[in-house]
Design an enzyme around this catalytic site. Structure first.
Site, PDB file in Angstrom:
ATOM      1  N   THR A 131       0.811  -1.224   0.000  1.00 42.84           N
ATOM      2  CA  THR A 131       0.000   0.000   0.000  1.00 42.84           C
ATOM      3  C   THR A 131       0.844   1.273   0.000  1.00 42.84           C
ATOM      4  O   THR A 131       0.307   2.367  -0.091  1.00 42.84           O
ATOM      5  CB  THR A 131      -0.939   0.025   1.227  1.00 42.84           C
ATOM      6  OG1 THR A 131      -0.143  -0.034   2.416  1.00 42.84           O
ATOM      7  CG2 THR A 131      -1.902  -1.148   1.198  1.00 42.84           C
ATOM      8  N   GLY A 132       2.158   1.140   0.096  1.00 42.64           N
ATOM      9  CA  GLY A 132       3.029   2.311   0.112  1.00 42.64           C
ATOM     10  C   GLY A 132       3.307   2.846  -1.280  1.00 42.64           C
ATOM     11  O   GLY A 132       2.874   2.282  -2.297  1.00 42.64           O
ATOM     12  N   CYS A 163      17.902   4.830  -4.406  1.00 42.96           N
ATOM     13  CA  CYS A 163      17.353   5.370  -5.662  1.00 42.96           C
ATOM     14  C   CYS A 163      18.340   6.296  -6.367  1.00 42.96           C
ATOM     15  O   CYS A 163      18.483   6.248  -7.598  1.00 42.96           O
ATOM     16  CB  CYS A 163      16.032   6.097  -5.399  1.00 42.96           C
ATOM     17  SG  CYS A 163      16.097   7.312  -4.062  1.00 42.96           S
ATOM     18  N   GLN A 166      17.197  15.955  -5.039  1.00 40.21           N
ATOM     19  CA  GLN A 166      16.307  14.818  -4.857  1.00 40.21           C
ATOM     20  C   GLN A 166      14.882  15.239  -4.504  1.00 40.21           C
ATOM     21  O   GLN A 166      14.645  16.050  -3.608  1.00 40.21           O
ATOM     22  CB  GLN A 166      16.876  13.874  -3.797  1.00 40.21           C
ATOM     23  CG  GLN A 166      18.195  13.258  -4.251  1.00 40.21           C
ATOM     24  CD  GLN A 166      18.808  12.298  -3.250  1.00 40.21           C
ATOM     25  OE1 GLN A 166      20.006  12.316  -3.018  1.00 40.21           O
ATOM     26  NE2 GLN A 166      17.996  11.443  -2.658  1.00 40.21           N
ATOM     27  N   ARG A 225      17.709  17.889  -0.828  1.00 40.94           N
ATOM     28  CA  ARG A 225      16.274  17.713  -1.080  1.00 40.94           C
ATOM     29  C   ARG A 225      15.737  18.990  -1.701  1.00 40.94           C
ATOM     30  O   ARG A 225      15.999  20.096  -1.195  1.00 40.94           O
ATOM     31  CB  ARG A 225      15.542  17.423   0.236  1.00 40.94           C
ATOM     32  CG  ARG A 225      14.088  17.029   0.048  1.00 40.94           C
ATOM     33  CD  ARG A 225      13.942  15.630  -0.517  1.00 40.94           C
ATOM     34  NE  ARG A 225      14.306  14.611   0.452  1.00 40.94           N
ATOM     35  CZ  ARG A 225      14.468  13.328   0.135  1.00 40.94           C
ATOM     36  NH1 ARG A 225      14.320  12.902  -1.119  1.00 40.94           N
ATOM     37  NH2 ARG A 225      14.805  12.441   1.065  1.00 40.94           N
ATOM     38  N   HIS A 249      14.508  12.303  -9.406  1.00 35.60           N
ATOM     39  CA  HIS A 249      15.752  12.902  -8.914  1.00 35.60           C
ATOM     40  C   HIS A 249      16.609  13.386 -10.076  1.00 35.60           C
ATOM     41  O   HIS A 249      16.652  12.759 -11.153  1.00 35.60           O
ATOM     42  CB  HIS A 249      16.570  11.869  -8.135  1.00 35.60           C
ATOM     43  CG  HIS A 249      15.964  11.445  -6.833  1.00 35.60           C
ATOM     44  ND1 HIS A 249      14.920  12.105  -6.226  1.00 35.60           N
ATOM     45  CD2 HIS A 249      16.296  10.404  -6.004  1.00 35.60           C
ATOM     46  CE1 HIS A 249      14.632  11.500  -5.080  1.00 35.60           C
ATOM     47  NE2 HIS A 249      15.441  10.457  -4.936  1.00 35.60           N
TER      48      HIS A 249
END
Length: 328
Positions: free
Chosen positions: A12-13, A130, A157, A230, A237
């Site tokens: 569900t993520g 990632c 990112q 971020r 990214h």
């Protein structure tokens, strides 16, 4: 052809749902799927492959019925506890957490880069970070020919890399609410802080990129430094990668080398404002490379701009590609 059974942990993520979408597209010879999540998400219904699947609560007996493969996307604590249980039931686990990545007997794999490592597993195969995944495709392509001497990473990112809470923080702070996931309002600043700070002044994210790149490329002594930032972008990214090679190169040959490597799309026409962008990478499995130019400050230096969907290629698609290699 044999049919296989696959478990999705963390279904569900953000990454779990993306994995389901990738599985629908890739059409692997899997005859049975089962979806697992936390107690809070148990009993939810998810539409998948034209049917409605019930999400089951993950527990110590979830793998008793037998699975060939499992994709774990539920965080490090869950992987640490339940992945060994799955392996004990003869299930091969592809894990998206960082828990097992640097263990010597656990392969860390990007299928276009080091597919041979997949088959050296003892039941667990780790998906890299990632930001590392998208970087190592162009790095491998060029290292094969020119031999990399040093790498400088600067990453930009997206908030989706921090999961649902990161996405919520961007939306909430755009509407004037206080941040909950990040230390500052991500809608107003680029934050040079991803994961915790370590004693050496680097963040854990930066050290992940350094150590994972060395492991994937089989270059344990490769000189690498990194700054991870971020930025207020929802998804995909972007990375500036500065590379110093042992060998000289011709720029046109570098571009051909990148164009011919699987999984890479070169977008490099600066005179026409053509270069990789986050919004163009969204929903794609390829890694986009552009702004290819010499670093004239050093001998044999090169600059690249590298963009990829961090949820798909940076997590979900890479995991499914590993399972595809195992099946084939």
């Amino acid at each position: 052809m044999k049919k296989y059974k696959l478990a999705i942990v963390g279904a569900t993520g953000v990454v779990g749902r993306s994995a389901l979408q990738v599985l629908e597209e890739m059409k692997l010879p899997i005859s049975e799927y089962k979806l697992f999540a936390s107690k809070n998400s148990a009993s939810k219904k998810i539409k998948f492959l034209g049917s409605e699947y019930t999400v089951y609560e993950l527990d110590e007996h979830s793998f008793d019925e037998g699975f060939d493969f499992a994709i774990f996307s539920a965080g490090g604590d869950i992987s640490k506890k339940y992945a060994p249980i799955a392996v004990s039931k003869n299930c091969i686990v592809v894990d998206n957490s960082s828990v097992f990545r640097m263990e010597e007997d656990v392969p860390l794999v990007v299928p276009e880069v080091n597919p041979e490592d997949i088959f050296s597993n003892n039941g667990i195969i780790s998906n890299p970070n990632c930001s590392t995944i998208q970087a190592v495709l162009p790095l491998k392509a060029l290292d094969n020919v020119y031999s990399i001497k040093r790498i400088i990473y600067s990453t930009y990112q997206a908030v989706s890399g921090a999961g649902k809470n990161g996405i919520d923080d961007l939306n909430n702070t755009l509407n004037g609410l206080d941040p909950k996931k990040f230390p500052y309002a991500i809608s107003k600043s680029c934050i040079p802080h991803i994961d915790i700070f370590l004693d050496n002044g680097y963040t854990k994210e930066e050290m992940k990129m350094i150590n994972e790149t060395r492991k994937i490329l089989h270059k344990p002594d490769l000189k690498i430094t990194a700054t991870a930032v971020r930025v207020p972008i929802l998804n995909s990214h972007s990375e500036s990668i500065n590379i110093e090679f042992e060998n000289p190169f011709i720029l046109s040959d570098v571009k051909k080398c990148l164009e011919n490597f699987p999984g890479i799309i070169v977008l490099d026409e600066p005179s026409n404002n053509i270069y990789p962008l986050s919004e163009k990478a969204n929903g794609k499995d390829e890694v986009f490379v552009g702004r290819i130019r010499r670093d004239e400050s050093v001998e044999n230096g090169l600059n690249l701009w590298v963009v990829a969907d961090n949820i798909r290629k940076g997590a979900a698609s890479n995991a499914v590609q590993i399972i595809k290699k195992l099946i084939n």
